[in-house]
Design a protein around this motif. Structure first.
Motif, PDB file in Angstrom:
ATOM      1  N   GLU A   5      -5.337  11.739  -4.791  1.00 38.20           N
ATOM      2  CA  GLU A   5      -5.838  10.495  -4.096  1.00 38.20           C
ATOM      3  C   GLU A   5      -5.282   9.094  -4.595  1.00 38.20           C
ATOM      4  OE1 GLU A   5     -10.423  10.371  -4.121  1.00 38.20           O
ATOM      5  OE2 GLU A   5     -10.385  12.276  -4.692  1.00 38.20           O
ATOM      6  N   SER A   6      -5.026   8.821  -5.739  1.00 34.90           N
ATOM      7  CA  SER A   6      -4.515   7.772  -6.196  1.00 34.90           C
ATOM      8  C   SER A   6      -2.919   7.462  -5.758  1.00 34.90           C
ATOM      9  CB  SER A   6      -4.260   7.583  -7.581  1.00 34.90           C
ATOM     10  OG  SER A   6      -3.458   8.743  -8.181  1.00 34.90           O
ATOM     11  N   LEU A   7      -2.132   8.830  -5.362  1.00 32.56           N
ATOM     12  CA  LEU A   7      -0.858   8.776  -4.842  1.00 32.56           C
ATOM     13  C   LEU A   7      -1.113   8.144  -3.425  1.00 32.56           C
ATOM     14  CD1 LEU A   7       2.236   9.161  -4.715  1.00 32.56           C
ATOM     15  CD2 LEU A   7       1.492  11.653  -4.254  1.00 32.56           C
ATOM     16  N   PHE A  43     -10.731  -1.713  -6.753  1.00 28.55           N
ATOM     17  CA  PHE A  43      -9.590  -0.736  -6.567  1.00 28.55           C
ATOM     18  C   PHE A  43      -8.544  -1.547  -5.734  1.00 28.55           C
ATOM     19  CE2 PHE A  43      -6.879   2.268  -4.429  1.00 28.55           C
ATOM     20  CZ  PHE A  43      -6.335   2.925  -5.466  1.00 28.55           C
ATOM     21  N   THR A  44      -9.025  -1.817  -4.401  1.00 18.99           N
ATOM     22  CA  THR A  44      -8.360  -2.748  -3.739  1.00 18.99           C
ATOM     23  C   THR A  44      -7.315  -3.945  -4.291  1.00 18.99           C
ATOM     24  OG1 THR A  44      -9.462  -2.300  -1.761  1.00 18.99           O
ATOM     25  CG2 THR A  44      -8.095  -3.890  -1.195  1.00 18.99           C
ATOM     26  N   ALA A  45      -8.380  -4.686  -5.143  1.00 14.74           N
ATOM     27  CA  ALA A  45      -8.022  -5.840  -5.592  1.00 14.74           C
ATOM     28  C   ALA A  45      -6.914  -5.729  -6.788  1.00 14.74           C
ATOM     29  CB  ALA A  45      -9.236  -6.719  -6.239  1.00 14.74           C
ATOM     30  N   ILE A  46      -7.334  -4.536  -7.739  1.00 17.88           N
ATOM     31  CA  ILE A  46      -6.212  -4.197  -8.879  1.00 17.88           C
ATOM     32  C   ILE A  46      -5.002  -3.887  -8.266  1.00 17.88           C
ATOM     33  CG2 ILE A  46      -5.879  -2.717 -10.535  1.00 17.88           C
ATOM     34  CD1 ILE A  46      -8.971  -3.047 -11.067  1.00 17.88           C
ATOM     35  N   ALA A 235      -1.732   4.291  -8.980  1.00 15.55           N
ATOM     36  CA  ALA A 235      -1.760   3.781  -7.479  1.00 15.55           C
ATOM     37  C   ALA A 235      -1.158   2.404  -7.533  1.00 15.55           C
ATOM     38  CB  ALA A 235      -3.099   3.694  -7.148  1.00 15.55           C
ATOM     39  N   THR A 236      -1.343   1.503  -8.613  1.00 14.96           N
ATOM     40  CA  THR A 236      -0.857   0.044  -8.434  1.00 14.96           C
ATOM     41  C   THR A 236       0.587   0.098  -8.598  1.00 14.96           C
ATOM     42  OG1 THR A 236      -2.794  -0.772  -9.886  1.00 14.96           O
ATOM     43  CG2 THR A 236      -0.723  -2.178  -9.685  1.00 14.96           C
ATOM     44  N   VAL A 237       1.292   1.234  -9.381  1.00 15.43           N
ATOM     45  CA  VAL A 237       2.710   1.198  -9.460  1.00 15.43           C
ATOM     46  C   VAL A 237       3.236   1.762  -8.162  1.00 15.43           C
ATOM     47  CG1 VAL A 237       4.785   2.706 -10.586  1.00 15.43           C
ATOM     48  CG2 VAL A 237       2.761   1.687 -11.665  1.00 15.43           C
ATOM     49  N   ILE A 238       2.784   2.685  -7.593  1.00 13.93           N
ATOM     50  CA  ILE A 238       2.977   3.302  -6.109  1.00 13.93           C
ATOM     51  C   ILE A 238       2.982   2.243  -5.027  1.00 13.93           C
ATOM     52  CG2 ILE A 238       2.623   4.829  -4.432  1.00 13.93           C
ATOM     53  CD1 ILE A 238       3.937   6.163  -6.776  1.00 13.93           C
TER      54      ILE A 238
END
Length: 292
Positions: A5-7, A43-46, A235-238
């Motif tokens: 999901e995070s990917l 999650f969106t903001a981070i 997810a942030t790195v992707i």
């Protein structure tokens, strides 16, 4: 939240953050279509910190000049008329509306504004307005049978009034479906700026707002402990990697192309969402995951 999901959500964030299609809407919709829990505003903001890191690197030369000139203007009057110094002040001025409204409407942002019916409506309405702005810009650039082409404004002609209007447009993106870049670029086109100038200022203007929002949500998440840190960081790195690629492509695209493909996409997606919600295929509401 699972690693898969995070990917997917990280890719969606990176691929849509800088396009005028609304990244927050696509995150919300990806979760809804996949049967996952709403990743939520936190999650969106981070993950937006990742995409803003891409902005910092892509525009590092512009940002370096602006910061240097703006800092010098604080103690040296000779620098206060410099274009880069003025840009520093105009980014600050343009950040005021979203700062005020972001704090004032915080409860609505994490709650009612995430209703899919609102998202669909904003996709359609802002898409239509974007289409009108794009047509006006195209008419100015090409002229017509009975009129000459009209030169549009560059960032050197940006003033305080323009900065505030850009800022108000950016603040509209607090509602999923609007799109930060879509709203600010559309506002810039209506004010007579070139597509490239509007997009460049839009990206620079987003830096303080997104980093402040991400930092605030990061602080809350650390205190609450209700975040799946591994998947969220992944997810942030992707989002950073995919976001950088999108910026490079988009800045080349807007110099010669129309926004109409994005306009039609927004309208079509909005209509599909309304139909699916109306027939009960999608629920307009989604419970936010306790894990962020």
């Amino acid at each position: 939240m699972s690693w898969f999901e995070s990917l997917i959500l990280g890719l969606v964030q990176g691929l849509t953050e800088f396009l005028p299609v609304s990244s927050s809407a696509h995150l919300r919709l990806t979760a809804a279509f996949s049967g996952w829990e709403d990743p939520g505003a936190a999650f969106t903001a981070i993950t937006q910190i990742g995409t803003e890191a891409a902005v910092l690197i892509y525009f590092r030369k512009d940002i370096g000049r602006i910061l240097s000139a703006w800092t010098r203007s604080l103690y040296d009057k000779a620098w206060r008329g410099d274009h880069d110094a003025r840009m520093g002040w105009l980014v600050i001025v343009g950040s005021i509306p979203i700062g005020v409204l972001g704090v004032t409407l915080k409860d609505q942002i994490v709650g009612p504004f995430r209703d899919l019916r609102i998202t669909a409506t904003m996709l359609i309405v802002v898409g239509v307005i974007m289409g009108i702005a794009d047509r006006i810009a195209a008419r100015d650039e090409t002229g017509g049978r009975h009129r000459a082409a009209k030169e549009r404004k560059s960032l050197k002609e940006l003033g305080v009034r323009d900065g505030l209007i850009f800022g108000l447009c950016q603040a509209m993106a607090l509602v999923p479906g609007v799109s930060r870049s879509g709203a600010t670029i559309t506002g810039g086109l209506f004010m007579g700026f070139t597509r490239e100038a509007a997009a460049r200022y839009s990206f620079l203007l987003a830096i303080p707002a997104v980093l402040a929002s991400g930092g605030y949500e990061l602080k809350d998440a650390m205190e609450s402990g209700h975040v799946s840190w591994g998947p969220t960081i992944f997810a942030t790195v992707i989002a950073f990697v995919s976001g950088y690629a999108v910026i490079a492509w988009f800045m080349k695209f807007i110099s010669t192309k129309s926004f109409m493909p994005f306009v039609w996409y927004r309208i079509a997606l909005g209509i599909v969402i309304i139909v699916l919600v109306t027939f009960g295929v999608l629920s307009p509401h989604a419970a936010e995951s306790a894990g962020g």
